[in-house]
Write a protein that holds these residues in place. Structure first.
Motif, PDB file in Angstrom:
ATOM      1  N   LEU A  25     -13.803  -5.419   0.364  1.00 15.12           N
ATOM      2  CA  LEU A  25     -13.779  -4.059   1.349  1.00 15.12           C
ATOM      3  C   LEU A  25     -14.742  -4.082   2.608  1.00 15.12           C
ATOM      4  N   GLN A  26     -14.428  -4.025   3.762  1.00 18.03           N
ATOM      5  CA  GLN A  26     -15.113  -3.857   4.955  1.00 18.03           C
ATOM      6  C   GLN A  26     -15.579  -2.369   4.979  1.00 18.03           C
ATOM      7  N   ARG A  27     -16.991  -1.929   4.810  1.00 16.12           N
ATOM      8  CA  ARG A  27     -17.270  -0.650   5.085  1.00 16.12           C
ATOM      9  C   ARG A  27     -16.435   0.153   6.096  1.00 16.12           C
ATOM     10  N   GLN A  28     -16.577  -0.438   7.350  1.00 20.12           N
ATOM     11  CA  GLN A  28     -16.091   0.063   8.733  1.00 20.12           C
ATOM     12  C   GLN A  28     -14.788   0.148   8.512  1.00 20.12           C
ATOM     13  N   GLU A  29     -14.017  -0.497   7.911  1.00 17.61           N
ATOM     14  CA  GLU A  29     -12.515  -0.360   7.908  1.00 17.61           C
ATOM     15  C   GLU A  29     -11.928   0.271   6.588  1.00 17.61           C
ATOM     16  N   GLN A  30     -12.858   0.905   5.756  1.00 16.05           N
ATOM     17  CA  GLN A  30     -12.322   1.552   4.476  1.00 16.05           C
ATOM     18  C   GLN A  30     -11.511   2.846   4.981  1.00 16.05           C
ATOM     19  N   TYR A  31     -10.531   3.512   4.176  1.00 14.59           N
ATOM     20  CA  TYR A  31      -9.790   4.280   4.559  1.00 14.59           C
ATOM     21  C   TYR A  31     -10.265   5.760   4.414  1.00 14.59           C
ATOM     22  N   GLY A  32     -11.446   5.822   3.305  1.00 13.85           N
ATOM     23  CA  GLY A  32     -12.053   7.262   3.300  1.00 13.85           C
ATOM     24  C   GLY A  32     -13.455   6.905   2.650  1.00 13.85           C
ATOM     25  N   LYS A  33     -14.117   7.835   2.305  1.00 15.54           N
ATOM     26  CA  LYS A  33     -15.465   7.856   1.798  1.00 15.54           C
ATOM     27  C   LYS A  33     -15.331   7.277   0.349  1.00 15.54           C
TER      28      LYS A  33
ATOM     29  N   LEU B 136     -12.418  -8.872 -10.992  1.00 13.11           N
ATOM     30  CA  LEU B 136     -11.935  -8.842 -12.409  1.00 13.11           C
ATOM     31  C   LEU B 136     -11.617 -10.128 -12.786  1.00 13.11           C
ATOM     32  N   ALA B 137     -11.724 -10.347 -14.209  1.00 14.05           N
ATOM     33  CA  ALA B 137     -11.024 -11.493 -14.901  1.00 14.05           C
ATOM     34  C   ALA B 137      -9.895 -11.424 -15.310  1.00 14.05           C
ATOM     35  N   SER B 138      -9.261 -10.191 -15.713  1.00 15.41           N
ATOM     36  CA  SER B 138      -7.951 -10.189 -16.249  1.00 15.41           C
ATOM     37  C   SER B 138      -7.570  -8.584 -16.059  1.00 15.41           C
ATOM     38  N   GLY B 139      -6.122  -8.440 -16.093  1.00 17.10           N
ATOM     39  CA  GLY B 139      -5.688  -7.110 -15.840  1.00 17.10           C
ATOM     40  C   GLY B 139      -5.265  -6.856 -14.532  1.00 17.10           C
ATOM     41  N   GLN B 140      -4.885  -5.445 -14.356  1.00 17.61           N
ATOM     42  CA  GLN B 140      -4.575  -4.689 -13.156  1.00 17.61           C
ATOM     43  C   GLN B 140      -5.332  -3.351 -13.012  1.00 17.61           C
ATOM     44  N   LEU B 141      -5.707  -3.339 -11.766  1.00 22.81           N
ATOM     45  CA  LEU B 141      -6.576  -2.116 -11.403  1.00 22.81           C
ATOM     46  C   LEU B 141      -5.990  -1.460 -10.238  1.00 22.81           C
ATOM     47  N   ILE B 142      -5.964  -0.158 -10.400  1.00 20.76           N
ATOM     48  CA  ILE B 142      -5.296   0.647  -9.151  1.00 20.76           C
ATOM     49  C   ILE B 142      -6.520   1.046  -8.202  1.00 20.76           C
ATOM     50  N   VAL B 143      -6.352   0.794  -7.139  1.00 17.95           N
ATOM     51  CA  VAL B 143      -7.477   0.995  -6.183  1.00 17.95           C
ATOM     52  C   VAL B 143      -7.250   2.114  -5.170  1.00 17.95           C
ATOM     53  N   VAL B 144      -7.921   3.211  -5.150  1.00 13.60           N
ATOM     54  CA  VAL B 144      -7.571   4.451  -4.519  1.00 13.60           C
ATOM     55  C   VAL B 144      -8.585   4.577  -3.482  1.00 13.60           C
ATOM     56  N   GLU B 145      -8.432   4.389  -2.191  1.00 13.61           N
ATOM     57  CA  GLU B 145      -9.338   4.956  -0.980  1.00 13.61           C
ATOM     58  C   GLU B 145      -9.011   6.294  -0.663  1.00 13.61           C
ATOM     59  N   SER B 146      -9.944   7.273  -0.880  1.00 15.66           N
ATOM     60  CA  SER B 146      -9.496   8.580  -0.430  1.00 15.66           C
ATOM     61  C   SER B 146     -10.533   9.200   0.631  1.00 15.66           C
ATOM     62  N   ARG B 147     -10.235  10.170   1.207  1.00 11.49           N
ATOM     63  CA  ARG B 147     -10.729  11.023   1.904  1.00 11.49           C
ATOM     64  C   ARG B 147     -10.296  12.497   1.834  1.00 11.49           C
ATOM     65  N   ASP B 148     -11.499  13.520   1.804  1.00 10.77           N
ATOM     66  CA  ASP B 148     -11.124  14.852   1.572  1.00 10.77           C
ATOM     67  C   ASP B 148     -10.288  15.499   2.721  1.00 10.77           C
TER      68      ASP B 148
ATOM     69  N   HIS C  71       0.968  -1.126   0.052  1.00  5.53           N
ATOM     70  CA  HIS C  71       0.044   0.054  -0.182  1.00  5.53           C
ATOM     71  C   HIS C  71       0.751   1.199   0.113  1.00  5.53           C
ATOM     72  N   LEU C  72       0.523   1.991  -0.697  1.00  7.37           N
ATOM     73  CA  LEU C  72       1.057   3.717  -0.375  1.00  7.37           C
ATOM     74  C   LEU C  72      -0.095   4.296   0.321  1.00  7.37           C
ATOM     75  N   VAL C  73       0.176   5.053   1.396  1.00 12.43           N
ATOM     76  CA  VAL C  73      -0.573   5.523   2.402  1.00 12.43           C
ATOM     77  C   VAL C  73      -0.025   6.897   2.673  1.00 12.43           C
ATOM     78  N   ASP C  74      -1.109   7.955   2.499  1.00 13.74           N
ATOM     79  CA  ASP C  74      -0.867   9.248   3.080  1.00 13.74           C
ATOM     80  C   ASP C  74      -1.977   9.666   3.947  1.00 13.74           C
ATOM     81  N   GLU C  75      -1.953  11.066   4.286  1.00 14.48           N
ATOM     82  CA  GLU C  75      -3.056  11.110   5.233  1.00 14.48           C
ATOM     83  C   GLU C  75      -4.536  11.392   4.377  1.00 14.48           C
ATOM     84  N   HIS C  76      -4.374  11.221   3.107  1.00  6.91           N
ATOM     85  CA  HIS C  76      -5.858  11.341   2.275  1.00  6.91           C
ATOM     86  C   HIS C  76      -6.037   9.875   1.536  1.00  6.91           C
ATOM     87  N   ASN C  77      -5.165   9.321   1.373  1.00  2.00           N
ATOM     88  CA  ASN C  77      -5.162   8.248   0.344  1.00  2.00           C
ATOM     89  C   ASN C  77      -4.578   6.931   0.734  1.00  2.00           C
TER      90      ASN C  77
END
Length: 220
Positions: free
Chosen positions: A151-159, A208-220, A134-140
């Motif tokens: 992803l568990q809703r109560q454990e997500q990093y942002g909205k 997903l069936a194939s390929g790679q996705l970047i998943v970004v959890e963000s908060r303002d 994971h790459l982590v900062d204050e907002h992402n």
């Protein structure tokens, strides 16, 4: 360091507040802290000793480097300034070599967009070795996936949850438990379809069936 350590924190030299790094260290339960070059400056300000320091040390304060050199328990890996990979890439590969099964990187984002994009690309190293990075900062919190995740809703990093294709095409994308669901969709091309989705169920699944996705959890 032996191979028993599983969770690594890599502190890179990007923009991040001392308060955030201190919080991550206090709550993260990391087995090993690894400073990548100028990342040791933030640890110095937080009065935290890393277990390992790697870098060519061309961008770190000389007094801080000398401070850590005097600590016998810190292992220092000096790199050639003419190397092909960045200090952060070397740190990731060194952590994996030592047995890391999960890696969090702080200081991997900031004002240098070339470094940010490069570090996002490095998340693919985790896919090659079957570990989570994971790459982590204050907002992402940013990861790359090539297999389903829940992803568990109560454990997500942002909205907000954003999905950005890393490969040219990502086939069979199915989103369950999201405000904007998808079913067996092919993501790719020049659009922003996957930006700013939201979890509406207790848990949400990205498939997903194939390929790679970047998943970004963000908060303002």
């Amino acid at each position: 360091m032996g191979c028993g350590e599983m969770r690594y924190l890599i502190v890179a030299g990007g923009n991040v507040s001392d308060e955030f790094i201190a919080h991550v260290i206090k709550t993260g339960g990391f087995d090993v802290i690894l400073a990548a070059d100028a990342g040791m400056e933030a640890l110095y300000r937080c009065h935290v000793l890393p277990d390992i320091i790697v870098g060519d040390f061309d961008s770190v304060d000389a007094e801080i480097l000398e401070h850590f050199r005097k600590k016998e328990r810190i292992e220092i890996c000096m790199l050639n300034p003419e190397k092909d990979d960045t200090d952060t890439e070397y740190a990731i590969r060194e952590a994996i070599r030592r047995g890391a099964k999960e890696i969090a990187i702080v200081g991997g984002t900031g004002t240098r967009m070339d470094h940010v994009l490069g570090n996002i690309c490095l998340l693919g190293i985790g896919l090659e070795h079957g570990i989570t990075i994971h790459l982590v900062d204050e907002h992402n919190r940013i990861r790359m996936i090539d297999a389903p995740i829940t992803l568990q809703r109560q454990e997500q990093y942002g909205k907000y949850i954003s999905l950005i294709p890393f490969s040219e095409k990502v086939n069979g994308v199915t989103l369950e438990g999201f405000k904007y669901p998808l079913q067996n969709y092919t993501m790719g091309g020049f659009n922003s379809l996957g930006i700013s989705n939201e979890i509406i169920a207790d848990e949400a699944k990205i498939s997903l069936a194939s390929g790679q996705l970047i998943v970004v959890e963000s908060r303002d």
